[in-house]
Structure formats: structure tokens, C-alpha cells
Design an enzyme around this catalytic site. Sequence first.
Site, PDB file in Angstrom:
ATOM      1  CE  LYS A  13      -2.490  -0.912   3.716  1.00 56.11           C
ATOM      2  NZ  LYS A  13      -1.939  -2.217   4.142  1.00 56.11           N
ATOM      3  NE  ARG A 133       6.357  -0.773   9.862  1.00 51.31           N
ATOM      4  CZ  ARG A 133       5.170  -0.605   9.307  1.00 51.31           C
ATOM      5  NH1 ARG A 133       5.064   0.064   8.178  1.00 51.31           N
ATOM      6  NH2 ARG A 133       4.095  -1.100   9.877  1.00 51.31           N
TER       7      ARG A 133
HETATM    8  P1  AMP Z   1       0.527   0.527   8.955  1.00 54.33           P
HETATM    9  O1  AMP Z   1       1.775   1.290   8.667  1.00 54.33           O
HETATM   10  O2  AMP Z   1      -0.655   1.013   8.160  1.00 54.33           O
HETATM   11  O3  AMP Z   1       0.714  -0.955   8.829  1.00 54.33           O
HETATM   12  O4  AMP Z   1       0.159   0.812  10.486  1.00 54.33           O
HETATM   13  C1  AMP Z   1       1.043   0.475  11.530  1.00 54.33           C
HETATM   14  C2  AMP Z   1       0.269   0.308  12.841  1.00 54.33           C
HETATM   15  O5  AMP Z   1      -0.380   1.537  13.171  1.00 54.33           O
HETATM   16  C3  AMP Z   1      -0.841  -0.730  12.799  1.00 54.33           C
HETATM   17  O6  AMP Z   1      -0.373  -2.050  13.023  1.00 54.33           O
HETATM   18  C4  AMP Z   1      -1.750  -0.238  13.922  1.00 54.33           C
HETATM   19  O7  AMP Z   1      -1.225  -0.557  15.198  1.00 54.33           O
HETATM   20  C5  AMP Z   1      -1.655   1.273  13.755  1.00 54.33           C
HETATM   21  N1  AMP Z   1      -2.698   1.766  12.800  1.00 54.33           N
HETATM   22  C6  AMP Z   1      -2.502   2.376  11.604  1.00 54.33           C
HETATM   23  N2  AMP Z   1      -3.664   2.694  11.005  1.00 54.33           N
HETATM   24  C7  AMP Z   1      -4.639   2.262  11.862  1.00 54.33           C
HETATM   25  C8  AMP Z   1      -6.062   2.265  11.827  1.00 54.33           C
HETATM   26  N3  AMP Z   1      -6.748   2.773  10.774  1.00 54.33           N
HETATM   27  N4  AMP Z   1      -6.735   1.722  12.878  1.00 54.33           N
HETATM   28  C9  AMP Z   1      -6.075   1.205  13.950  1.00 54.33           C
HETATM   29  N5  AMP Z   1      -4.744   1.149  14.036  1.00 54.33           N
HETATM   30  C10 AMP Z   1      -4.014   1.677  13.012  1.00 54.33           C
END
Ligand code: AMP
Length: 192
Positions: A13, A133
Site C-alpha cells: 500500500k 520497523r
Molecule cells: P501501517 O503502517 O498502516 O501498517 O500501520 C502500523 C500500525 O499503526 C498498525 O499495526 C496499527 O497498530 C496502527 N494503525 C494504523 N492505522 C490504523 C487504523 N486505521 N486503525 C487502527 N490502528 C491503526
Amino acid sequence: MRLILFGPPGAGKGTQAEAIRDEFSVVHISTGDIFRDNVGNDTELGRRAKRYMDRGDLVPDDIVIAMIDDRLRQSDAAGGFLLDGFPRTVAQAEALDDVLARDGHGIDGVLRLRVGDDELVARLLQRAREQGRADDTRDVVENRLSVYRAETEPLVDFYRTRGVLHEIDGTGTIDEVRDRVLSSIHDLRGRA
Ligand code: AMP
């Protein structure tokens, strides 16, 4: 255009969002990036979110919804945006509908990147090696995928029912996926 880039962790993404931003000059809003910035700057929001992120759990809906509501009110998002990593629960999707409906808007398209489980885990572990990360370790990766299945995947039907879902094969090279993603957006713009 008000778009959502949808898919499991590791589907690409973030990478594809950058290509979409470059092609269509649309504002890219990644909730994961916003949370990581806040953790990095040790803000109140970052401190509240960090323990969920470290485990690969979702940050509670009320926190995420307040943050995105605030972000979408900023003037750069008025003409359109690309959401990446949001919504992740039905409650978030409903809240997003409410926020947009305030101004008479709605979501124009949800681009779903599809990638098989084995490839996702391999990609996430590779990202752990390359980018370090904190939430890309094997246990946390597996938890993030199961959270995705349980909490986020139901949104596929939510958006399919609304007729805005576009399925995209997320396998292959970054360039191959980018070509599919960009042509899918050109198609949906052409139909608008
Ligand atoms: P990502 O980079 O989108 O994978 O997000 C990393 C982490 O941020 C996720 O594993 C969640 O802990 C938190 N996070 C990001 N976006 C959301 C969301 N829309 N709802 C809940 N937690 C989120």
C-alpha cells in the site's frame, strides 16, 4: 477523487500510494505514518498508540477516528485524498462516511490489493531486515495478519455492497502492480 488503498499489511500500500500521489497529485494520508511520526516525536498521541502498534494490534477506534477527522479538515484534503491504512474496522468506515457526508461527499473508489499469505509474510520479514520497523518481527507480523482477517477484511463486503470496490492483483513486481493500480484509477475516473 476520494480514494482508499486497501489491503493486508505487506500488500504494498505505501509503495503504490506514492505512485498514485505522483501520477494524480492527490494528498496521501497514511494513518500508520502519522502514528509513527507521533511515536518518533513522543507526543501524547504517540504514547497512547505505541503499545498497540508494538503488539501489532489496532489502535482503538476513538483515537484513530479523532485523528483522521482532524486530518481531513485540513485544507489540503478538501479537494480529494488517498487514504492508506484507514479505515481498518467497520466502525472506522462508518465514521469516515459521516465525516465526508458533512460536506456532501463520499468515497469514489476502494482499490483492494490482493496478495497471498505466504508472500505477505515473506515481504514483511524482508521489510523488517531492510527498514528495521519495530512491528515487522515474526510474532507481530502474524498477529497483524490475523487482526487484518478478523477486523479489516469485513470491509471488503462493506465497500463491495456500495459498488466502489476495485480488485487488483498485488503480486508481481512493483512496476507491474503500479501499472494495474494506475489503470484502475484511470478507469474509475473515466466513468465518473
Ligand atoms: P501501517 O503502517 O498502516 O501498517 O500501520 C502500523 C500500525 O499503526 C498498525 O499495526 C496499527 O497498530 C496502527 N494503525 C494504523 N492505522 C490504523 C487504523 N486505521 N486503525 C487502527 N490502528 C491503526
